[in-house]
Design a protein around this motif. Structure first.
Motif, PDB file in Angstrom:
ATOM      1  N   ILE A  11       0.826  -1.599   0.177  1.00 61.66           N
ATOM      2  CA  ILE A  11      -0.040   0.016  -0.052  1.00 61.66           C
ATOM      3  C   ILE A  11       0.490   1.184  -0.099  1.00 61.66           C
ATOM      4  O   ILE A  11       0.799   2.239  -0.488  1.00 61.66           O
ATOM      5  CB  ILE A  11      -0.791  -0.339   1.216  1.00 61.66           C
ATOM      6  CG1 ILE A  11      -2.272  -1.174   1.167  1.00 61.66           C
ATOM      7  CG2 ILE A  11      -2.142   1.381   1.404  1.00 61.66           C
ATOM      8  CD1 ILE A  11      -3.170  -1.170   1.984  1.00 61.66           C
ATOM      9  N   ARG A  12       1.873   1.526   0.664  1.00 62.04           N
ATOM     10  CA  ARG A  12       2.992   2.065   0.719  1.00 62.04           C
ATOM     11  C   ARG A  12       3.673   2.516  -0.502  1.00 62.04           C
ATOM     12  O   ARG A  12       3.896   3.706  -0.915  1.00 62.04           O
ATOM     13  CB  ARG A  12       3.697   2.141   2.213  1.00 62.04           C
ATOM     14  CG  ARG A  12       3.322   2.869   3.100  1.00 62.04           C
ATOM     15  CD  ARG A  12       4.278   2.364   4.006  1.00 62.04           C
ATOM     16  NE  ARG A  12       3.802   2.482   6.139  1.00 62.04           N
ATOM     17  CZ  ARG A  12       3.926   2.886   6.921  1.00 62.04           C
ATOM     18  NH1 ARG A  12       5.763   3.051   6.861  1.00 62.04           N
ATOM     19  NH2 ARG A  12       3.799   3.594   7.618  1.00 62.04           N
ATOM     20  N   ARG A  13       4.084   1.353  -1.469  1.00 65.41           N
ATOM     21  CA  ARG A  13       4.371   1.928  -2.573  1.00 65.41           C
ATOM     22  C   ARG A  13       3.237   2.444  -3.915  1.00 65.41           C
ATOM     23  O   ARG A  13       3.966   2.915  -4.505  1.00 65.41           O
ATOM     24  CB  ARG A  13       5.373   0.211  -3.044  1.00 65.41           C
ATOM     25  CG  ARG A  13       6.639   0.447  -1.781  1.00 65.41           C
ATOM     26  CD  ARG A  13       7.536  -1.115  -2.826  1.00 65.41           C
ATOM     27  NE  ARG A  13       8.373  -1.459  -0.941  1.00 65.41           N
ATOM     28  CZ  ARG A  13       9.559  -0.350  -2.200  1.00 65.41           C
ATOM     29  NH1 ARG A  13       9.999  -0.088  -2.590  1.00 65.41           N
ATOM     30  NH2 ARG A  13      10.376  -1.623  -0.671  1.00 65.41           N
ATOM     31  N   LEU A  14       2.438   1.507  -3.585  1.00 64.77           N
ATOM     32  CA  LEU A  14       1.692   1.698  -5.000  1.00 64.77           C
ATOM     33  C   LEU A  14       1.011   3.313  -4.651  1.00 64.77           C
ATOM     34  O   LEU A  14      -0.024   3.410  -3.597  1.00 64.77           O
ATOM     35  CB  LEU A  14       0.274   0.536  -4.687  1.00 64.77           C
ATOM     36  CG  LEU A  14       1.146  -0.612  -5.648  1.00 64.77           C
ATOM     37  CD1 LEU A  14      -0.249  -1.960  -5.756  1.00 64.77           C
ATOM     38  CD2 LEU A  14       1.472  -0.628  -6.633  1.00 64.77           C
ATOM     39  N   ARG A  15       0.990   3.941  -5.466  1.00 63.73           N
ATOM     40  CA  ARG A  15       0.297   6.093  -4.721  1.00 63.73           C
ATOM     41  C   ARG A  15      -1.462   5.712  -5.477  1.00 63.73           C
ATOM     42  O   ARG A  15      -2.529   6.776  -5.284  1.00 63.73           O
ATOM     43  CB  ARG A  15       0.591   6.344  -5.535  1.00 63.73           C
ATOM     44  CG  ARG A  15       2.030   6.446  -4.872  1.00 63.73           C
ATOM     45  CD  ARG A  15       2.446   6.823  -3.518  1.00 63.73           C
ATOM     46  NE  ARG A  15       3.597   6.602  -2.675  1.00 63.73           N
ATOM     47  CZ  ARG A  15       3.597   6.844  -1.848  1.00 63.73           C
ATOM     48  NH1 ARG A  15       2.910   6.529  -0.532  1.00 63.73           N
ATOM     49  NH2 ARG A  15       5.307   6.994  -1.190  1.00 63.73           N
ATOM     50  N   PHE A  16      -2.226   4.070  -5.977  1.00 64.10           N
ATOM     51  CA  PHE A  16      -3.533   4.616  -6.898  1.00 64.10           C
ATOM     52  C   PHE A  16      -4.083   4.618  -5.900  1.00 64.10           C
ATOM     53  O   PHE A  16      -5.239   4.508  -6.552  1.00 64.10           O
ATOM     54  CB  PHE A  16      -3.563   3.768  -8.156  1.00 64.10           C
ATOM     55  CG  PHE A  16      -3.049   1.932  -8.385  1.00 64.10           C
ATOM     56  CD1 PHE A  16      -4.215   1.251  -7.171  1.00 64.10           C
ATOM     57  CD2 PHE A  16      -2.024   1.573  -8.059  1.00 64.10           C
ATOM     58  CE1 PHE A  16      -4.307   0.378  -7.543  1.00 64.10           C
ATOM     59  CE2 PHE A  16      -2.177   0.305  -7.785  1.00 64.10           C
ATOM     60  CZ  PHE A  16      -2.906  -0.276  -7.355  1.00 64.10           C
ATOM     61  N   TRP A  17      -4.517   3.729  -4.768  1.00 62.39           N
ATOM     62  CA  TRP A  17      -4.787   3.266  -3.015  1.00 62.39           C
ATOM     63  C   TRP A  17      -6.320   4.565  -4.012  1.00 62.39           C
ATOM     64  O   TRP A  17      -7.250   4.158  -3.189  1.00 62.39           O
ATOM     65  CB  TRP A  17      -4.075   3.026  -2.347  1.00 62.39           C
ATOM     66  CG  TRP A  17      -3.870   1.415  -2.490  1.00 62.39           C
ATOM     67  CD1 TRP A  17      -2.411   1.136  -2.953  1.00 62.39           C
ATOM     68  CD2 TRP A  17      -4.528   0.316  -2.151  1.00 62.39           C
ATOM     69  NE1 TRP A  17      -2.215   0.110  -2.586  1.00 62.39           N
ATOM     70  CE2 TRP A  17      -3.465  -0.559  -2.609  1.00 62.39           C
ATOM     71  CE3 TRP A  17      -5.289  -0.479  -2.880  1.00 62.39           C
ATOM     72  CZ2 TRP A  17      -4.048  -2.017  -2.714  1.00 62.39           C
ATOM     73  CZ3 TRP A  17      -5.786  -1.233  -2.353  1.00 62.39           C
ATOM     74  CH2 TRP A  17      -5.266  -2.092  -3.057  1.00 62.39           C
ATOM     75  N   PRO A  18      -5.866   5.676  -3.090  1.00 62.60           N
ATOM     76  CA  PRO A  18      -6.596   6.541  -2.767  1.00 62.60           C
ATOM     77  C   PRO A  18      -8.144   6.985  -4.561  1.00 62.60           C
ATOM     78  O   PRO A  18      -8.784   7.459  -4.356  1.00 62.60           O
ATOM     79  CB  PRO A  18      -6.032   8.004  -2.576  1.00 62.60           C
ATOM     80  CG  PRO A  18      -4.879   7.874  -2.213  1.00 62.60           C
ATOM     81  CD  PRO A  18      -3.984   6.146  -3.580  1.00 62.60           C
ATOM     82  N   ASN A  19      -7.476   6.898  -5.442  1.00 62.44           N
ATOM     83  CA  ASN A  19      -8.011   6.994  -6.058  1.00 62.44           C
ATOM     84  C   ASN A  19      -9.283   5.880  -6.750  1.00 62.44           C
ATOM     85  O   ASN A  19      -9.872   5.737  -7.726  1.00 62.44           O
ATOM     86  CB  ASN A  19      -7.181   6.979  -7.768  1.00 62.44           C
ATOM     87  CG  ASN A  19      -6.451   7.629  -7.523  1.00 62.44           C
ATOM     88  OD1 ASN A  19      -6.658   9.158  -6.767  1.00 62.44           O
ATOM     89  ND2 ASN A  19      -5.236   7.855  -8.657  1.00 62.44           N
ATOM     90  N   SER A  71     -10.196   6.272   1.815  1.00 63.99           N
ATOM     91  CA  SER A  71      -9.960   7.233   1.035  1.00 63.99           C
ATOM     92  C   SER A  71     -10.640   8.469   1.625  1.00 63.99           C
ATOM     93  O   SER A  71     -10.583   9.739   0.385  1.00 63.99           O
ATOM     94  CB  SER A  71     -10.301   6.950   0.024  1.00 63.99           C
ATOM     95  OG  SER A  71      -9.991   7.489  -1.510  1.00 63.99           O
ATOM     96  N   SER A  74      -9.414  11.322   3.678  1.00 64.56           N
ATOM     97  CA  SER A  74      -7.852  11.548   3.425  1.00 64.56           C
ATOM     98  C   SER A  74      -7.939  12.667   1.899  1.00 64.56           C
ATOM     99  O   SER A  74      -7.414  13.585   2.406  1.00 64.56           O
ATOM    100  CB  SER A  74      -6.836  10.489   2.998  1.00 64.56           C
ATOM    101  OG  SER A  74      -7.360  10.327   1.471  1.00 64.56           O
ATOM    102  N   GLU A  75      -9.134  13.030   1.549  1.00 64.86           N
ATOM    103  CA  GLU A  75      -9.727  14.203   1.220  1.00 64.86           C
ATOM    104  C   GLU A  75      -9.830  14.863   1.573  1.00 64.86           C
ATOM    105  O   GLU A  75      -9.504  16.146   1.386  1.00 64.86           O
ATOM    106  CB  GLU A  75     -10.693  13.643   0.112  1.00 64.86           C
ATOM    107  CG  GLU A  75      -9.991  12.366  -1.033  1.00 64.86           C
ATOM    108  CD  GLU A  75     -11.427  12.247  -1.808  1.00 64.86           C
ATOM    109  OE1 GLU A  75     -12.223  12.136  -1.690  1.00 64.86           O
ATOM    110  OE2 GLU A  75     -11.346  11.201  -3.000  1.00 64.86           O
TER     111      GLU A  75
END
Length: 80
Positions: A11-19, A71, A74-75
């Motif tokens: 999860i820390r390496r992949l930045r597309f989780w919030p999208n 998500s 975090s927005e």
């Protein structure tokens, strides 16, 4: 424990989780609706049975709900 550490690193390496908030919501709804059509033997409700393999989609939906809520929170930067 190993799965938890692997998930944290991933999860820390992949930045597309919030999208992925909306796809996770759609996937959750589809999984819950699928349990209406693919019932396991004996009339058990809430389980999906496909070819000798049974799973309860509500357990996966709980995990996806955590991702969706994280998500959404975090927005919003104004929450204290």
């Amino acid at each position: 424990m190993c799965a938890m550490i692997a998930a944290t690193v991933m999860i820390r390496r992949l930045r597309f989780w919030p999208n992925m908030k909306y796809p996770f919501m759609v996937l959750s709804g589809l999984m819950l609706v699928a349990s209406l059509f693919f019932r396991s033997r004996g009339g058990a409700q809430g389980w999906i049975s496909l070819g000798g393999f049974s799973l309860q989609p509500s357990e996966f939906v709980k995990i996806l709900l955590i991702f969706v809520m994280a998500s959404s929170l975090s927005e919003r930067r104004d929450i204290k």
